[in-house]
Design a protein around this motif. Structure first.
Motif, PDB file in Angstrom:
ATOM      1  N   HIS A  12       0.853  -1.189   0.000  1.00 43.82           N
ATOM      2  CA  HIS A  12       0.000   0.000   0.000  1.00 43.82           C
ATOM      3  C   HIS A  12       0.888   1.239   0.000  1.00 43.82           C
ATOM      4  N   LEU A  13       0.703   2.085  -1.003  1.00 45.88           N
ATOM      5  CA  LEU A  13       1.486   3.310  -1.147  1.00 45.88           C
ATOM      6  C   LEU A  13       0.617   4.526  -0.863  1.00 45.88           C
ATOM      7  N   LEU A  14       1.220   5.515  -0.224  1.00 42.36           N
ATOM      8  CA  LEU A  14       0.581   6.821  -0.072  1.00 42.36           C
ATOM      9  C   LEU A  14       1.264   7.758  -1.056  1.00 42.36           C
ATOM     10  N   LEU A  15       0.506   8.276  -1.985  1.00 40.23           N
ATOM     11  CA  LEU A  15       1.011   9.181  -3.015  1.00 40.23           C
ATOM     12  C   LEU A  15       0.599  10.603  -2.639  1.00 40.23           C
ATOM     13  N   VAL A  16       1.586  11.486  -2.490  1.00 44.60           N
ATOM     14  CA  VAL A  16       1.328  12.876  -2.110  1.00 44.60           C
ATOM     15  C   VAL A  16       1.771  13.754  -3.276  1.00 44.60           C
ATOM     16  N   GLU A  17       0.797  14.315  -3.975  1.00 47.38           N
ATOM     17  CA  GLU A  17       1.063  15.112  -5.184  1.00 47.38           C
ATOM     18  C   GLU A  17      -0.007  16.183  -5.301  1.00 47.38           C
ATOM     19  N   ASP A  18       0.410  17.457  -5.420  1.00 55.11           N
ATOM     20  CA  ASP A  18      -0.560  18.553  -5.472  1.00 55.11           C
ATOM     21  C   ASP A  18      -1.190  18.732  -6.846  1.00 55.11           C
ATOM     22  N   GLU A  19      -0.588  18.196  -7.889  1.00 57.96           N
ATOM     23  CA  GLU A  19      -1.152  18.293  -9.238  1.00 57.96           C
ATOM     24  C   GLU A  19      -2.075  17.089  -9.457  1.00 57.96           C
ATOM     25  N   VAL A  20      -3.365  17.339  -9.522  1.00 50.54           N
ATOM     26  CA  VAL A  20      -4.359  16.262  -9.571  1.00 50.54           C
ATOM     27  C   VAL A  20      -4.152  15.340 -10.762  1.00 50.54           C
ATOM     28  N   LEU A  21      -3.935  15.886 -11.944  1.00 49.43           N
ATOM     29  CA  LEU A  21      -3.763  15.044 -13.130  1.00 49.43           C
ATOM     30  C   LEU A  21      -2.515  14.170 -13.035  1.00 49.43           C
ATOM     31  N   ILE A  22      -1.441  14.722 -12.496  1.00 50.71           N
ATOM     32  CA  ILE A  22      -0.215  13.932 -12.302  1.00 50.71           C
ATOM     33  C   ILE A  22      -0.478  12.830 -11.283  1.00 50.71           C
ATOM     34  N   ALA A  23      -1.165  13.170 -10.199  1.00 49.68           N
ATOM     35  CA  ALA A  23      -1.466  12.183  -9.160  1.00 49.68           C
ATOM     36  C   ALA A  23      -2.305  11.034  -9.720  1.00 49.68           C
ATOM     37  N   LEU A  24      -3.321  11.357 -10.489  1.00 52.63           N
ATOM     38  CA  LEU A  24      -4.179  10.313 -11.050  1.00 52.63           C
ATOM     39  C   LEU A  24      -3.423   9.437 -12.052  1.00 52.63           C
ATOM     40  N   SER A  25      -2.570  10.039 -12.868  1.00 51.20           N
ATOM     41  CA  SER A  25      -1.760   9.284 -13.817  1.00 51.20           C
ATOM     42  C   SER A  25      -0.799   8.353 -13.084  1.00 51.20           C
ATOM     43  N   GLU A  26      -0.113   8.885 -12.072  1.00 51.67           N
ATOM     44  CA  GLU A  26       0.817   8.068 -11.290  1.00 51.67           C
ATOM     45  C   GLU A  26       0.080   6.942 -10.571  1.00 51.67           C
ATOM     46  N   LYS A  27      -1.097   7.255 -10.031  1.00 48.61           N
ATOM     47  CA  LYS A  27      -1.885   6.241  -9.341  1.00 48.61           C
ATOM     48  C   LYS A  27      -2.255   5.105 -10.291  1.00 48.61           C
ATOM     49  N   MET A  28      -2.711   5.447 -11.482  1.00 53.52           N
ATOM     50  CA  MET A  28      -3.090   4.422 -12.457  1.00 53.52           C
ATOM     51  C   MET A  28      -1.893   3.552 -12.828  1.00 53.52           C
ATOM     52  N   ASN A  29      -0.736   4.174 -13.044  1.00 51.75           N
ATOM     53  CA  ASN A  29       0.467   3.420 -13.399  1.00 51.75           C
ATOM     54  C   ASN A  29       0.889   2.483 -12.266  1.00 51.75           C
ATOM     55  N   LEU A  30       0.860   2.978 -11.049  1.00 56.24           N
ATOM     56  CA  LEU A  30       1.257   2.162  -9.899  1.00 56.24           C
ATOM     57  C   LEU A  30       0.275   1.015  -9.663  1.00 56.24           C
ATOM     58  N   GLU A  31      -1.008   1.294  -9.813  1.00 57.47           N
ATOM     59  CA  GLU A  31      -2.012   0.240  -9.643  1.00 57.47           C
ATOM     60  C   GLU A  31      -1.863  -0.823 -10.730  1.00 57.47           C
ATOM     61  N   ALA A  32      -1.493  -0.412 -11.929  1.00 57.98           N
ATOM     62  CA  ALA A  32      -1.271  -1.367 -13.019  1.00 57.98           C
ATOM     63  C   ALA A  32      -0.095  -2.292 -12.711  1.00 57.98           C
ATOM     64  N   MET A  33       0.820  -1.830 -11.862  1.00 58.85           N
ATOM     65  CA  MET A  33       1.961  -2.646 -11.449  1.00 58.85           C
ATOM     66  C   MET A  33       1.648  -3.499 -10.219  1.00 58.85           C
ATOM     67  N   GLY A  34       0.410  -3.401  -9.729  1.00 62.87           N
ATOM     68  CA  GLY A  34      -0.009  -4.263  -8.636  1.00 62.87           C
ATOM     69  C   GLY A  34      -0.019  -3.641  -7.254  1.00 62.87           C
TER      70      GLY A  34
END
Length: 84
Positions: A12-34
């Motif tokens: 379980h990762l906590l992602l802290v990013e103030d740019e919403v679009l960057i955060a959502l993109s990073e979240k999708m990529n990380l979730e795709a990696m499991g």
């Protein structure tokens, strides 16, 4: 105190990013990696999330420049004073 699924043992990762679009993109990529990812958008929310201790976090990925308010370095100091 923490939710933990020993069967799947998904990190379980906590992602802290103030740019919403960057955060959502990073979240999708990380979730795709499991990974399981929870995102917050500022340092104050990151500190509050860790203080609540509702969920086990295996790793925090945090932007240093979080815009207005608490920056990533300050948030990390607060978090580290609570948890290692």
């Amino acid at each position: 105190m923490y939710y933990h699924d020993p069967v799947t043992d998904i990190k379980h990762l906590l992602l802290v990013e103030d740019e919403v679009l960057i955060a959502l993109s990073e979240k999708m990529n990380l979730e795709a990696m499991g990974y399981r990812v929870t995102e917050v958008y500022n340092g104050e929310d990151a500190v509050a999330f860790i203080r609540e201790e509702k969920e086990k976090i295996d790793l925090i990925l945090m932007d240093i420049d979080l815009g207005k308010g608490m920056d990533g370095t300050e948030a990390a100091q607060h978090i580290l004073s609570k948890r290692e």
